[in-house]
Design an enzyme around this catalytic site. Structure first.
Site, PDB file in Angstrom:
ATOM      1  N   ASN A 180      43.819  42.730  46.864  1.00 48.44           N
ATOM      2  CA  ASN A 180      42.444  42.202  46.982  1.00 48.44           C
ATOM      3  C   ASN A 180      42.368  40.800  46.377  1.00 48.44           C
ATOM      4  OD1 ASN A 180      42.773  43.403  44.426  1.00 48.44           O
ATOM      5  ND2 ASN A 180      40.598  43.858  44.209  1.00 48.44           N
ATOM      6  N   HIS A 196      46.114  44.265  39.140  1.00 45.89           N
ATOM      7  CA  HIS A 196      45.373  43.195  39.826  1.00 45.89           C
ATOM      8  C   HIS A 196      45.691  41.842  39.187  1.00 45.89           C
ATOM      9  CE1 HIS A 196      43.099  45.950  42.361  1.00 45.89           C
ATOM     10  NE2 HIS A 196      43.156  46.771  41.322  1.00 45.89           N
ATOM     11  N   ASP A 200      45.959  49.950  37.031  1.00 43.86           N
ATOM     12  CA  ASP A 200      44.745  49.443  37.699  1.00 43.86           C
ATOM     13  C   ASP A 200      44.136  48.321  36.837  1.00 43.86           C
ATOM     14  OD1 ASP A 200      42.722  49.167  39.569  1.00 43.86           O
ATOM     15  OD2 ASP A 200      41.495  50.765  38.718  1.00 43.86           O
TER      16      ASP A 200
HETATM   17  O1  DOR Z   1      37.390  49.273  39.557  1.00 44.06           O
HETATM   18  C1  DOR Z   1      38.138  48.724  40.341  1.00 44.06           C
HETATM   19  N1  DOR Z   1      38.513  47.436  40.150  1.00 44.06           N
HETATM   20  N2  DOR Z   1      38.595  49.394  41.407  1.00 44.06           N
HETATM   21  C2  DOR Z   1      39.318  48.795  42.360  1.00 44.06           C
HETATM   22  O2  DOR Z   1      39.649  49.410  43.326  1.00 44.06           O
HETATM   23  C3  DOR Z   1      39.629  47.361  42.278  1.00 44.06           C
HETATM   24  C4  DOR Z   1      39.562  46.879  40.894  1.00 44.06           C
HETATM   25  C5  DOR Z   1      39.572  45.375  40.792  1.00 44.06           C
HETATM   26  O3  DOR Z   1      40.217  44.703  41.596  1.00 44.06           O
HETATM   27  O4  DOR Z   1      38.930  44.855  39.884  1.00 44.06           O
HETATM   28 ZN    ZN Z   2      42.872  48.809  41.587  1.00 44.11          ZN
END
Ligand code: DOR
Ligand code: ZN
Length: 458
Positions: free
Chosen positions: A96, A64, A320
């Site tokens: 996102n 991210h 992640d």
């Molecule tokens: O815990 C999470 N954080 N799960 C996700 O799917 C997105 C991620 C984030 O963007 O911080």
């Molecule tokens: Zn993620």
């Protein structure tokens, strides 16, 4: 004798299939040869490995970067600098962000931005939420699409309105369209309607803190994950889409994925560091609250997860990496649903895995397979993932014996903290090389924004 651009002397080279002591020759951006130590090759620059270990650059397919839209947490430069420090030479951004890359104009502007600011190689996972855009997006050099089946309740990030796909018919439509592109579809499996009921029962009892949040997601042995996975696997069975399952974290998920693979289906999966080193320990959840959540992974799942990594049911480790500011985590002590969920890990998952290998949980070859070779294969990056003549000279020089303590002051990520602070690990990243150029050495990121290039599937 030909003079090479770079010679790395006497390293133990580890590939997924084994190790050897050899010299590595680099010319331009590629590995040009792997030769017996001391064969006398001369080079403009020599790095003496002195018994250290050389790994192929890590390929992190789920990260991210928060750019654009949430650059107070991280941006494409800070994320890719942190990647260099972590031995990651290729990093895939997640969608996102705001605006999300779900149409060609937005993706084009992100690509343009990354070309100017990224420090290591990169790609961008597009959101598959707009059916008309799936085919044109696929032609822009992306390596995969992403679908979230989750919607936030109690906060509006990281799963903002409009991003989640819950309707099974809508999923079927997306699976059909992505199948035609030939690209993998990454799915964050999550059954939102089951979660709505579970959450409500906690809230009705007045339980809202980080403990309640942790337990709610793990309720009924992970039904939230496993019910959704069963649906998408059934859709995959009919449509044949290349399904890449994200966030593998329960024994039941491993079993479902193993069964699908045994039928020869096009299903792959990832695991994240938090499932192995953070959310797997209730004491850590108590100590760090929402700073340790991503998700709580009860210890009963551990054997399955490590076994799944060793036998290839779980194809790869992706970070992640989820940088959030401390002030976005702090509310979690009182209200776990208000804290932004997810944990940063980009700089430290390599050393944590090296440490796990040292303690016998897997081999160094397994670490290379899970962090580099398989991610490159699953996403079609033919120049990445192996130390072999003709591949990109993406290399990480590692001291396998150095014992050190992870701390916040080593963090390059903009968020400025790590949930792994205070942990002693054995195994350290000394130098990261991207296509023949040193991008990180001895604690310093040495590359400029713009050194990274889009890593496209071929
Ligand atoms: O815990 C999470 N954080 N799960 C996700 O799917 C997105 C991620 C984030 O963007 O911080
Ligand atoms: Zn993620």
């Amino acid at each position: 004798m030909a003079r090479h651009d770079l010679l790395i002397n006497g390293a133990t080279i580890v590939n997924a299939w084994g190790r050897q002591v050899a010299d590595v020759l680099v010319d331009g951006e590629s590995i040009s040869g792997i030769v017996k130590p001391g064969t006398g090759a001369s080079a403009r620059r020599t790095i003496d490995a002195d018994g250290r270990v050389l790994l192929p650059g890590l390929v992190d397919t789920h990260c991210h970067h928060r750019d654009p839209g949430f650059t107070h947490k991280e941006d494409a430069t800070t994320a890719t600098r942190a990647a260099a420090a972590g031995g990651v030479t290729t990093t895939f951004a997640m969608p996102n962000v705001s605006p999300p890359p779900k149409d060609t104009a937005t993706l084009a502007s992100m690509i343009d931005h990354y070309r100017r600011v990224a420090v290591v190689d990169w790609n961008i996972n597009a959101a598959a939420t707009d059916p008309d855009q799936i085919e044109p997006l696929a032609r822009m050099g992306i390596a995969g699409f992403k679908i979230y089946m989750v919607a936030d309740t109690g906060r509006d990030y990281p799963h903002m309105p409009g991003l989640g796909v819950h309707d099974h018919g809508e999923l079927l439509r997306i699976f059909r369209l992505v199948e035609r592109t030939g690209l993998p579809l990454m799915v964050h499996v999550h059954d939102q309607s089951i979660m709505d009921v579970i959450e409500q029962s906690y809230w009705d009892r007045g339980e809202r803190d980080y403990r309640a949040y942790a337990r709610a997601y793990a309720e009924h042995d992970g039904i939230v994950w496993e019910a959704a996975l069963a649906v998408v696997l059934r859709i995959q069975q009919s449509i044949g889409t290349r399904l890449h399952v994200l966030h593998t974290q329960t024994e039941g998920m491993v079993d479902q994925i193993r069964a699908a693979k045994a039928q020869g289906r096009d299903v792959t999966s990832e695991i994240n560091p938090w499932a192995l080193f953070l959310g797997n320990d209730w004491d850590t959840v108590e100590r760090l609250g929402s700073y340790a959540l991503s998700f709580w992974v009860p210890p009963k799942h551990a054997d399955s997860l490590w076994g799944g990594m060793r036998d290839g049911t779980i194809d790869l480790v992706a970070t992640d990496h989820a940088p959030h500011l401390a002030e976005e985590k702090e509310p979690g002590w009182e209200d776990g649903w208000a804290a932004h969920t997810g944990t940063p890990s980009l700089e430290f998952y390599g050393p944590l895995l090296l440490d796990a290998a040292r303690s016998g949980l897997m081999t160094l070859e397994d670490v290379v397979r899970l962090t580099s070779t398989r991610p490159a294969e699953v996403f079609g990056l033919r120049r990445k993932g192996r130390i072999e003549a003709g591949r990109d000279a993406d290399l990480v020089l590692v001291d396998p014996d150095r014992s050190w303590v992870i701390s916040d002051d080593r963090v390059h990520s903009k968020c400025g903290w790590t949930p792994y602070a205070g942990r002693r690990v054995v195994g350290a990243i000394d130098t990261t090389i991207l296509r023949g150029q040193v991008v990180y050495d001895d604690g310093e990121v040495t590359a400029e924004p713009g050194s990274g290039r889009m890593a496209t599937p071929s």
